[in-house]
Write a protein that holds these residues in place. Structure first.
Motif, mmCIF file in Angstrom:
data_model
loop_
_atom_site.group_PDB
_atom_site.id
_atom_site.type_symbol
_atom_site.label_atom_id
_atom_site.label_comp_id
_atom_site.label_asym_id
_atom_site.label_seq_id
_atom_site.Cartn_x
_atom_site.Cartn_y
_atom_site.Cartn_z
ATOM 1 N N ARG A 22 0.844 -1.196 0.000
ATOM 2 C CA ARG A 22 0.000 0.000 0.000
ATOM 3 C C ARG A 22 0.886 1.255 0.000
ATOM 4 N NH1 ARG A 22 -2.565 -3.266 3.992
ATOM 5 N NH2 ARG A 22 -4.496 -4.199 3.240
ATOM 6 N N ASP A 54 0.711 0.657 -7.882
ATOM 7 C CA ASP A 54 -0.481 1.336 -7.366
ATOM 8 C C ASP A 54 -0.875 2.403 -8.378
ATOM 9 O OD1 ASP A 54 -2.214 3.207 -6.004
ATOM 10 O OD2 ASP A 54 -1.629 2.259 -4.137
ATOM 11 N N SER A 233 -7.865 3.051 -1.619
ATOM 12 C CA SER A 233 -6.662 3.886 -1.708
ATOM 13 C C SER A 233 -7.023 5.354 -1.867
ATOM 14 C CB SER A 233 -5.785 3.431 -2.876
ATOM 15 O OG SER A 233 -5.278 2.142 -2.656
#
Length: 308
Positions: A22, A54, A233
């Protein structure tokens, strides 16, 4: 410590750089910024940077898959990752030697060589300090690509230089990085512009946050995120939205993911990473993350927060 790191970098023909799951701008900035620095100064070496891409950070860099063979007899460098459970790409164990470079509290001192500086604003700042030593002792050169990534990492982890971790050194390094040829205006736009859906969700945060005894919280279920068309996110980008609320001492966002609930804690003074550790997490004293697995645990987190 810098000298030891440089000696190891010189000694290995293969290097693989990791960061945490993450990722945020500092995770990308420190790992991929270091990758470009090493490519610039050791073009003969085989250098990789790994981790699940990401999409929210595609403006910084895109990543390519790393083959299994890259890890054999390689130097492994892990940036911005406090514990082994959060290292993205668990093949780090297949390398020959591991260096940890981090600015979180060193509660899991993994690796063969550990460089931890909790006073650093970011690991991107630490990589720049490594560069300064290498420039003087080894003649390293910086390029604009690496400078842009390191600058983004510093900006991201200091909240645009607003957090208390911002030091005179931080500002000096940022100023030096600004001298390189990259578009800072575009970088800031990419970092801080948000989609209309995220902006509408921010309005929901302002309308619906709760505050008790100086502790604020926001609950975001999967159904809510689906309603606003925002993923986990993107929702996490809003964690600083309550920083300007008068009387707010600390706050927590509960954001539901597929199989867990992400707990994002922030504080203006009370030490909150001790709470994060109680709930499968950790981090900085004033900015931490944790994980719970059912909504009934949300009240347990809040009760610990109220005790502050």
């Amino acid at each position: 410590m810098h000298r030891q790191i440089l000696d190891k970098i010189k000694a290995y023909s293969k290097i693989v750089i990791h960061r945490h799951v993450r990722p945020d701008p500092d995770a990308y900035g420190s790992s991929i910024g270091l990758y470009h620095l090493l490519q610039e100064n050791y073009p003969e070496k085989e250098i990789w940077v790994t981790g699940k891409p990401d999409a929210t950070l595609d403006y910084l860099a895109t990543l390519k898959p790393v083959p299994d063979g890259a890890f054999q007899d390689a130097l492994i460098i892990v940036t911005d990752t406090a514990n082994t459970a959060r290292i993205d790409d668990q093949r780090y164990t297949q390398g020959d030697y591991l260096i940890k470079i981090d600015h979180h509290p060193n509660e899991e001192p993994y690796g063969d060589l550990i460089h931890v500086d909790t006073n650093a604003s970011s690991v991107s700042e630490m990589i720049y300090e490594l560069f300064l030593v290498a420039k003087q002792e080894e003649g390293w050169q910086m390029n604009a690509t690496a400078a842009r990534l390191l600058y983004a990492g510093i900006v991201g982890d200091t909240g645009r230089f607003m957090f208390s971790s911002t030091s005179l050194a931080t500002m000096t390094y940022a100023g030096e990085l600004m001298s390189f040829d990259f578009d800072r205006t575009k970088l800031f736009n990419d970092m801080y512009e948000v989609s209309p859906n995220v902006l509408k969700l921010k309005g929901y945060v302002y309308e619906n946050f709760k505050m008790k005894n100086g502790i604020g919280h926001v609950k975001m279920t999967r159904e809510l995120l689906k309603e606003y068309g925002v993923n986990q996110s993107e929702a996490s980008l809003l964690v600083s939205a309550l920083a300007d609320v008068k009387g707010m001492r600390a706050w927590v966002f509960f954001i539901e993911d597929e199989d867990s609930i992400r707990v994002r804690l922030r504080s203006k003074g009370p030490i909150i990473n001790v709470i994060a550790k109680q709930f499968n997490g950790g981090g900085h004293p004033l900015a931490s993350g944790a994980t719970i697995y059912k909504w009934e645990e949300m009240q347990d987190v809040l009760e610990e927060m109220y005790k502050l």
